[in-house]
Design an enzyme around this catalytic site. Structure first.
Site, short mmCIF file in Angstrom:
data_model
loop_
_atom_site.label_atom_id
_atom_site.label_comp_id
_atom_site.label_asym_id
_atom_site.label_seq_id
_atom_site.Cartn_x
_atom_site.Cartn_y
_atom_site.Cartn_z
N ALA A 279 3.90 -56.99 17.03
CA ALA A 279 3.00 -56.55 18.11
C ALA A 279 3.20 -57.48 19.31
O ALA A 279 2.25 -58.09 19.82
CB ALA A 279 1.55 -56.49 17.65
N HIS B 71 4.48 -63.94 23.44
CA HIS B 71 5.62 -64.08 22.51
C HIS B 71 6.94 -64.15 23.30
O HIS B 71 7.83 -64.93 22.98
CB HIS B 71 5.72 -62.86 21.58
CG HIS B 71 4.61 -62.72 20.59
ND1 HIS B 71 3.74 -61.67 20.59
CD2 HIS B 71 4.26 -63.52 19.54
CE1 HIS B 71 2.89 -61.80 19.59
NE2 HIS B 71 3.17 -62.91 18.94
N GLU C 10 0.34 -72.72 21.87
CA GLU C 10 -0.84 -73.58 21.75
C GLU C 10 -2.14 -72.81 21.57
O GLU C 10 -3.18 -73.40 21.37
CB GLU C 10 -0.94 -74.51 22.97
CG GLU C 10 0.08 -75.62 22.93
CD GLU C 10 -0.09 -76.62 24.06
OE1 GLU C 10 -0.73 -76.27 25.08
OE2 GLU C 10 0.42 -77.75 23.92
N LYS C 11 -2.08 -71.47 21.65
CA LYS C 11 -3.32 -70.72 21.40
C LYS C 11 -3.81 -71.03 19.98
O LYS C 11 -4.99 -71.22 19.75
CB LYS C 11 -3.14 -69.22 21.58
CG LYS C 11 -4.48 -68.49 21.40
CD LYS C 11 -4.40 -67.04 21.72
CE LYS C 11 -3.90 -66.24 20.54
NZ LYS C 11 -4.86 -66.20 19.41
N SER D 109 -2.12 -60.43 19.93
CA SER D 109 -1.82 -59.07 19.46
C SER D 109 -3.11 -58.31 19.19
O SER D 109 -3.17 -57.09 19.32
CB SER D 109 -0.98 -59.12 18.19
OG SER D 109 0.17 -59.88 18.45
#
Ligand code: PAF
Length: 282
Positions: free
Chosen positions: A32, A37, A150-151, A188
């Protein structure tokens, strides 16, 4: 672009690359794919001759079967996006059977206590699942560098610990959080937000930015109470936790020290969708 679903096939292709002395980056994903990404993949392409993107919705890291069932799966679209980026990308998109060989179970890990903080308290077994799949991917792909956003800051610290403890020869590259124009951290899961919730969700980052400002003059406890109050009166977003923690130990701050790096971490429910975010405080 070569697409592999079997471990042996991709392992053979990688042996050939290594024999040619090509450097290899790995971007592990659950598919997704979004711009966040793609930013990881672009960075990996800049720093390596070849990049492997793995696409695998890893069942062992989901504590909630409903979340696993509803996790977006968009393989065709993902492949198109990657194809448009470069032809130096290899895709590893295995089946659950190919990865787990009939035993869809996690290994048990100790990450020096990092696994007991925040997400570890609310998503039981999550980091054992992440550790299991990432260790297997490192084993199969043998990358020189691997890229993580880093999320999922706690995941990033845990993967650095995994590599240290198991002496895995890979460099972990941390990449900044990629945000939608509204400030909402890309995920996502955002595609599943109903319009009202999508409109409300940027409140999370807005609150984090104000918390950061307040942290300059107020105590961690006062900032935490202020954030909790903002969400208590919010009609759509339900706060699961807001924590100010030491970046390295991930332990909640009790007293600030000028020598430490701090970060605020948040998990929020928007309807049944769980969103996480974080911000560096100094
Ligand atoms: O961050 C993710 O998408 C996943 O946790 C990862 C690292 C791909 C492992 O399944």
């Amino acid at each position: 672009m070569d697409i592999y679903s079997e471990k042996q096939q991709i392992a053979t292709a990688i042996r050939t690359l290594k024999a040619e002395k090509a450097t290899l980056g790995l971007v592990p994903t659950m598919g997704a794919l979004h711009k966040g990404h793609l930013a990881l993949v672009k960075k990996a392409l800049e720093e390596n001759d070849k990049v492997c993107v793995s696409i695998f919705v890893n069942p062992t890291q989901f504590d909630n079967p409903d979340d696993l069932a509803k996790y977006p799966r968009t393989l065709e679209q993902d492949l198109e996006l990657l194809k448009s980026l470069s032809d130096s990308i290899l895709i590893f998109a295995p089946t659950v059977e190919a990865v787990y060989e009939g035993r869809t179970l996690s290994e048990k890990f100790h990450f020096d206590g990092l696994e007991h903080e925040m997400e570890g308290k609310f998503r039981i077994g999550h980091f054992d699942g992440v550790g299991t799949i990432v260790k297997r991917l490192f084993d199969i792909i043998q990358p020189d560098k691997a890229y993580f956003g880093e999320k999922d800051f706690q995941q990033l610290q845990i993967i650095k610990k995994l590599v240290e403890i198991h002496k895995i020869p890979v460099n972990i590259v941390a990449c900044p959080i990629y945000r939608e124009p509204s400030g909402l951290a890309m995920s996502s899961r955002n595609t599943r937000l109903k319009p009202d919730y999508k409109k409300a969700a940027p409140f999370i980052y807005k609150t984090l930015k104000t918390a950061k400002k307040q942290f300059g003059t107020k105590s961690a406890v006062n900032v935490t109470q202020w954030v909790e109050k903002q969400f208590a009166s919010h009609k759509l977003l339900k706060l699961e936790y807001f924590i100010i923690a030491d970046e390295t130990s991930l332990k909640t701050v009790t007293r600030k020290s000028s020598t430490k790096q701090y970060r605020a971490f948040i998990a929020v429910y928007a309807d049944d969708i769980r969103l996480i975010d974080n911000i560096a405080l100094n």
